[in-house]
Design an enzyme around this catalytic site. Structure first.
Site, short mmCIF file in Angstrom:
data_model
loop_
_atom_site.label_atom_id
_atom_site.label_comp_id
_atom_site.label_asym_id
_atom_site.label_seq_id
_atom_site.Cartn_x
_atom_site.Cartn_y
_atom_site.Cartn_z
N CYS A 1 0.80 -1.22 0.00
CA CYS A 1 0.00 0.00 0.00
C CYS A 1 0.84 1.28 0.00
O CYS A 1 0.29 2.38 -0.05
CB CYS A 1 -0.96 -0.01 1.18
SG CYS A 1 -1.96 -1.51 1.22
N HIS B 1 -2.44 7.68 6.34
CA HIS B 1 -2.74 6.37 5.75
C HIS B 1 -4.12 5.95 6.21
O HIS B 1 -4.90 5.42 5.42
CB HIS B 1 -1.66 5.37 6.18
CG HIS B 1 -1.78 4.04 5.52
ND1 HIS B 1 -1.86 3.89 4.15
CD2 HIS B 1 -1.83 2.79 6.05
CE1 HIS B 1 -1.96 2.60 3.86
NE2 HIS B 1 -1.95 1.92 4.99
N GLU C 1 -0.22 5.18 13.69
CA GLU C 1 0.17 6.28 12.80
C GLU C 1 0.12 7.62 13.53
O GLU C 1 1.02 8.45 13.38
CB GLU C 1 -0.74 6.32 11.58
CG GLU C 1 -0.36 7.45 10.62
CD GLU C 1 -1.17 7.47 9.34
OE1 GLU C 1 -0.83 8.28 8.45
OE2 GLU C 1 -2.15 6.68 9.23
N LYS D 1 -9.58 7.84 3.11
CA LYS D 1 -10.04 6.46 2.92
C LYS D 1 -11.42 6.25 3.54
O LYS D 1 -12.09 5.26 3.22
CB LYS D 1 -9.04 5.46 3.51
CG LYS D 1 -7.75 5.29 2.71
CD LYS D 1 -6.88 4.19 3.31
CE LYS D 1 -5.57 4.02 2.55
NZ LYS D 1 -4.63 5.14 2.78
N HIS E 1 -9.88 1.76 0.60
CA HIS E 1 -8.43 1.57 0.50
C HIS E 1 -8.09 0.99 -0.86
O HIS E 1 -8.38 -0.16 -1.15
CB HIS E 1 -7.97 0.64 1.62
CG HIS E 1 -6.49 0.57 1.78
ND1 HIS E 1 -5.60 1.17 0.91
CD2 HIS E 1 -5.72 -0.05 2.73
CE1 HIS E 1 -4.37 0.93 1.32
NE2 HIS E 1 -4.42 0.18 2.41
N PHE F 1 1.92 -3.58 3.97
CA PHE F 1 2.34 -4.86 4.53
C PHE F 1 3.81 -5.10 4.18
O PHE F 1 4.25 -4.83 3.06
CB PHE F 1 1.50 -6.00 3.95
CG PHE F 1 0.09 -6.07 4.46
CD1 PHE F 1 -0.34 -5.29 5.52
CD2 PHE F 1 -0.82 -6.94 3.89
CE1 PHE F 1 -1.64 -5.38 6.01
CE2 PHE F 1 -2.13 -7.03 4.35
CZ PHE F 1 -2.53 -6.25 5.41
#
Length: 417
Positions: free
Chosen positions: A166, A306, A317, A338, A343, A404
């Site tokens: 991502c 994010h 975050e 998002k 996402h 990831f």
């Protein structure tokens, strides 16, 4: 501090769950529209999650003839459509540029997942007779969108794809920035695309318990920072940029949306899916991006997080942002778009960078929707732009994307002056 030439954005394009044009996307962002709804790409009735943020009103026949369209996975189609918008928007005359000084760095976290699924499904259902399409491999591989973009426009400079889950789009944009800044190119097409709303995409993330299962109310499912969040909502689409060396853009009278100031990246070196609980990797990527752009933390007015709406990701975050910005965090607008787009995986950074550019140009910070009751772990003094857009003269915007594998990437944009 950044060394080298200035880099600006001279063209933008998108199709995503909130719109198939830049104008539609920006308007829906400001108005807090959710792009979520029941999945239409396949029968999801047996899946734990039965909704997604899909691209709407898209027909490949509107953009490609039948013979051409057969060669492209959906993620490549989305890329080509968004880039076509950006190229037209930029006003570039391809006959007047040096093709060897123009390149493409495109992102996708997965690539042609639909193609892989359909080909393997056909093999299994066909009695294990190996009748694969000759387009199987070229459609599936994650670099092919970059290749087709270069072929369509005759761009002979650097050409490749970034794949960092991502964080992919932010890495692509950062690499494109570095190429122009170093003097190796004058023009770079960059951005990202993804098309993973399909059985393996939804089923795989369901197996990880990463997706929201709020099937009774999809539009309220993506709820970053809210105490009742239960996972992210998968999305699809593309965002495209034309990055250009400033003097080159100025000489041809191009309109300029923003200046790309810097990019930073890091690794959590912690866990294959979960972020560092204290946001240490996020902190480093943000500070490196600011340093690369010759900026200080107090220069930043707005952070597009994010912000995926996962239980562990959102607080980590914000801890990273707090560590990077100190008390200046209370003077910034923070949001998670998002909450509206879902996402987009490898394309997330691209459409979120577009949200930053919208903010710089329109003086409006898009809301974080569905933020009804703040997670008690999150500092209530933060301005997370809850539920309603806020007017603000934003001069510097930072966008985060994490993937990831512990990949972190941040990009900083400045209002053009």
């Amino acid at each position: 501090m950044a060394q080298g030439r200035r880099v600006v954005v001279t063209g933008i394009g998108t199709l995503n769950p909130l719109g198939n044009t830049i104008e539609e996307y920006f308007d829906n962002l400001i108005n807090g529209v959710s792009g979520a709804g029941p999945i239409t790409h396949f029968d999801a009735s047996l899946f734990k999650t039965q909704f997604a943020c899909e691209v709407k009103n898209y027909n490949p026949a509107d953009h490609f003839d039948r013979k051409e369209g057969r060669k492209y996975d959906l993620y490549t189609q989305y890329a080509l459509v968004a880039v076509e918008q950006a190229m037209k928007d930029s006003g570039l005359d391809l006959d007047k540029i040096d093709p060897e000084e123009a390149g493409v760095i495109w992102a996708s976290g997965i690539g042609g997942l639909e193609t892989f699924y359909q080909e393997v499904k056909g093999f299994v259902e066909g009695g294990l007779i190996p009748r694969y399409s000759p387009f199987f491999i070229p459609k599936m591989i994650a670099d092919m969108a970059a290749g087709y973009i270069s072929m369509r426009y005759g761009l002979m400079g650097p050409n490749y794809s970034t794949v960092s889950a991502c964080a992919s789009s932010n890495h692509a944009m950062t690499d494109a920035l570095f190429y122009i800044r170093s003097g190796k190119t004058n023009i770079m097409v960059t951005g990202g695309s993804e098309a993973a709303v399909n059985p393996p995409g939804v089923g795989g993330f369901n197996a990880m318990q990463a997706l929201s299962t709020r099937n009774d109310n999809p539009q309220a499912a993506s709820r970053p920072f809210d105490k009742d969040r239960d996972g992210f909502v998968i999305g699809e689409g593309a965002g495209a940029f034309i990055l250009e060396e400033y003097e080159h853009a100025k000489a041809r009278g191009a309109k300029i949306y923003a200046e790309v100031m810097g990019g930073g990246s890091s690794a959590d070196a912690h866990h294959f899916t979960s972020p560092h609980p204290e946001g240490l990797g996020a902190k480093k990527s943000m500070l490196d991006a600011l340093k690369d752009g010759g900026l200080n933390p107090e220069d930043v007015d707005y952070v597009n997080t994010h912000g995926t709406s996962t239980p562990v990701g959102d607080p980590a975050e914000l801890k990273g942002i707090r560590a990077a910005f100190g008390d200046h965090i209370y003077k910034m607008n923070i949001n998670a778009t998002k909450s509206m787009t879902g996402h987009l995986l490898g394309a997330a950074g691209a459409i979120e960078a577009l949200a930053c550019i919208m903010t710089l140009n329109r003086g409006i910070v898009a809301p974080t929707i569905n933020l009804n009751e703040l997670d008690p772990e999150i500092d209530p003094k933060l301005n997370l732009t809850p539920n309603t857009a806020q007017e603000r003269d934003v001069k510097v915007a930072l966008s985060n994307c994490f993937g990831f594998g512990g990949h972190n990437a941040s990009v900083v944009f400045r209002k053009f002056q």
